[in-house]
Scaffold this motif. Structure first.
Motif, mmCIF file in Angstrom:
data_model
loop_
_atom_site.group_PDB
_atom_site.id
_atom_site.type_symbol
_atom_site.label_atom_id
_atom_site.label_comp_id
_atom_site.label_asym_id
_atom_site.label_seq_id
_atom_site.Cartn_x
_atom_site.Cartn_y
_atom_site.Cartn_z
ATOM 1 N N PRO A 120 0.648 -1.316 -0.031
ATOM 2 C CA PRO A 120 -0.027 -0.086 0.521
ATOM 3 C C PRO A 120 0.464 1.075 -0.118
ATOM 4 N N TYR A 121 2.096 0.525 -0.088
ATOM 5 C CA TYR A 121 2.780 2.512 0.015
ATOM 6 C C TYR A 121 2.265 3.576 -1.162
ATOM 7 N N ARG A 122 2.739 2.771 -2.927
ATOM 8 C CA ARG A 122 2.191 3.865 -3.870
ATOM 9 C C ARG A 122 1.098 4.534 -3.355
ATOM 10 N N GLU A 123 -0.143 3.518 -2.427
ATOM 11 C CA GLU A 123 -1.439 4.996 -2.782
ATOM 12 C C GLU A 123 -1.400 5.372 -1.735
ATOM 13 N N ILE A 124 -0.567 5.248 -0.688
ATOM 14 C CA ILE A 124 -0.284 5.560 0.867
ATOM 15 C C ILE A 124 0.214 7.043 0.313
ATOM 16 N N PHE A 125 1.246 7.194 -0.241
ATOM 17 C CA PHE A 125 2.375 8.304 -0.852
ATOM 18 C C PHE A 125 1.572 9.370 -1.245
ATOM 19 N N LEU A 126 0.854 8.604 -2.461
ATOM 20 C CA LEU A 126 -0.326 9.496 -3.220
ATOM 21 C C LEU A 126 -1.503 9.787 -2.509
ATOM 22 N N LEU A 127 -1.694 9.000 -1.270
ATOM 23 C CA LEU A 127 -2.957 9.857 -1.340
ATOM 24 C C LEU A 127 -3.159 10.777 0.022
ATOM 25 N N ARG A 128 -1.478 10.908 0.451
ATOM 26 C CA ARG A 128 -1.098 11.821 1.737
ATOM 27 C C ARG A 128 -0.361 12.920 0.580
ATOM 28 N N THR A 129 -0.025 13.023 -0.810
ATOM 29 C CA THR A 129 1.209 14.065 -1.274
ATOM 30 C C THR A 129 0.059 14.692 -2.974
ATOM 31 N N SER A 130 -0.115 13.707 -3.116
ATOM 32 C CA SER A 130 -1.537 14.432 -4.143
ATOM 33 C C SER A 130 -2.855 15.256 -3.815
ATOM 34 N N ILE A 131 -3.973 14.478 -2.453
ATOM 35 C CA ILE A 131 -4.518 14.795 -2.429
ATOM 36 C C ILE A 131 -4.792 15.486 -0.313
ATOM 37 N N ASN A 132 -3.241 15.634 -0.236
ATOM 38 C CA ASN A 132 -3.103 15.839 1.164
ATOM 39 C C ASN A 132 -4.398 15.482 2.235
ATOM 40 N N LEU A 133 -4.782 14.431 2.099
ATOM 41 C CA LEU A 133 -5.114 13.524 3.450
ATOM 42 C C LEU A 133 -4.510 13.652 4.434
ATOM 43 N N SER A 134 -5.116 13.672 5.003
ATOM 44 C CA SER A 134 -4.697 13.736 6.622
ATOM 45 C C SER A 134 -4.608 11.704 7.060
ATOM 46 N N PHE A 135 -3.609 12.084 8.103
ATOM 47 C CA PHE A 135 -3.340 10.056 8.647
ATOM 48 C C PHE A 135 -4.686 9.572 9.084
ATOM 49 N N LYS A 136 -5.159 10.333 9.217
ATOM 50 C CA LYS A 136 -5.979 10.169 10.004
ATOM 51 C C LYS A 136 -7.539 9.076 9.085
ATOM 52 N N GLU A 137 -7.624 10.158 8.201
ATOM 53 C CA GLU A 137 -8.185 10.210 6.600
ATOM 54 C C GLU A 137 -7.943 8.467 6.308
ATOM 55 N N ILE A 138 -6.019 8.706 5.405
ATOM 56 C CA ILE A 138 -5.871 7.449 5.056
ATOM 57 C C ILE A 138 -5.862 6.186 5.848
ATOM 58 N N GLY A 139 -6.470 6.296 7.293
ATOM 59 C CA GLY A 139 -6.100 5.162 8.130
ATOM 60 C C GLY A 139 -7.423 4.387 7.854
ATOM 61 N N GLU A 140 -8.726 5.346 7.950
ATOM 62 C CA GLU A 140 -9.984 5.454 7.514
ATOM 63 C C GLU A 140 -10.344 4.627 6.800
ATOM 64 N N ILE A 141 -9.908 4.931 5.115
ATOM 65 C CA ILE A 141 -9.377 4.519 4.136
ATOM 66 C C ILE A 141 -9.395 3.052 4.240
ATOM 67 N N PHE A 142 -8.262 2.566 4.685
ATOM 68 C CA PHE A 142 -7.853 0.876 4.912
ATOM 69 C C PHE A 142 -8.805 0.632 6.182
ATOM 70 N N ASP A 143 -8.743 0.770 6.842
ATOM 71 C CA ASP A 143 -9.238 0.565 8.074
ATOM 72 C C ASP A 143 -8.234 -0.288 8.670
ATOM 73 N N LYS A 144 -7.714 1.013 8.764
ATOM 74 C CA LYS A 144 -6.610 0.492 9.829
ATOM 75 C C LYS A 144 -6.407 2.171 10.644
ATOM 76 N N SER A 145 -5.591 2.280 11.273
ATOM 77 C CA SER A 145 -5.493 2.915 12.536
ATOM 78 C C SER A 145 -4.709 4.148 11.800
ATOM 79 N N GLU A 146 -4.778 5.074 12.576
ATOM 80 C CA GLU A 146 -3.676 6.675 11.904
ATOM 81 C C GLU A 146 -2.785 6.512 11.981
ATOM 82 N N ASN A 147 -2.390 5.732 13.187
ATOM 83 C CA ASN A 147 -0.602 5.346 13.757
ATOM 84 C C ASN A 147 -0.121 4.363 12.907
#
Length: 171
Positions: A120-147
């Motif tokens: 998931p490295y590519r997708e997480i990197f792109l979600l964070r850098t391209s559309i500036n999602l927070s770690f909390k939002e990214i965690g929710e997308i993957f049903d994982k924690s913010e950490n």
């Protein structure tokens, strides 16, 4: 010594402009410009005239910047976001088509390396850098924690930085 002064006078502005676009930091660009010309003087025997002097100098500048990032990564986390954001909007008044070509080549290389990251490295990197999602939002997308999102993003960034530092892009 006159030749060095002439070389610097002829190409310093172009090299500095290239580095400003690459680093998004004027002070760092000035410092790296000086280092670029120092490295050019040390390796002038390797210049074979197959490309324009400005292209050769910008290649040295790019590698000087990568070396700087490599040294910085040992001291702190490398900001791949800065590498991504630098030069994205290339002004039309860059001055030299050669500089614009090198910038575009560098950006293409960065994007190629991003797409070589495994999931998931590519997708997480792109979600964070391209559309500036927070770690909390990214965690929710993957049903994982913010950490989990934070750690995975850091790992993706580290992998990308390692790939970019080991890269020897030649034109």
């Amino acid at each position: 010594m006159e030749d060095l002064s002439e070389l610097y006078e002829a190409y310093a502005k172009e090299v500095k402009t290239f580095l400003i676009l690459l680093t998004s930091n004027v002070d760092l660009a000035e410092e790296l410009t000086q280092e670029t010309f120092y490295q050019a003087v040390k390796s002038i025997r390797r210049y074979n005239g197959e490309c324009k002097m400005s292209v050769w100098l910008c290649q040295i500048a790019k590698h000087t910047y990568y070396n700087y990032l490599k040294k910085e990564s040992k001291n702190k986390s490398v900001s791949v976001e800065e590498m991504m954001q630098s030069g994205v909007d290339i002004p039309s008044n860059v001055g030299s088509p050669d500089v614009e070509i090198i910038i575009r080549h560098t950006l293409i290389s960065i994007h190629k390396e991003i797409h070589l990251l495994k999931e998931p490295y590519r997708e997480i990197f792109l979600l964070r850098t391209s559309i500036n999602l927070s770690f909390k939002e990214i965690g929710e997308i993957f049903d994982k924690s913010e950490n989990w999102a934070r750690v995975t993003y850091y790992r993706a960034k580290t992998k990308l930085a390692e790939r970019m530092q080991g890269d020897q892009y030649e034109m």
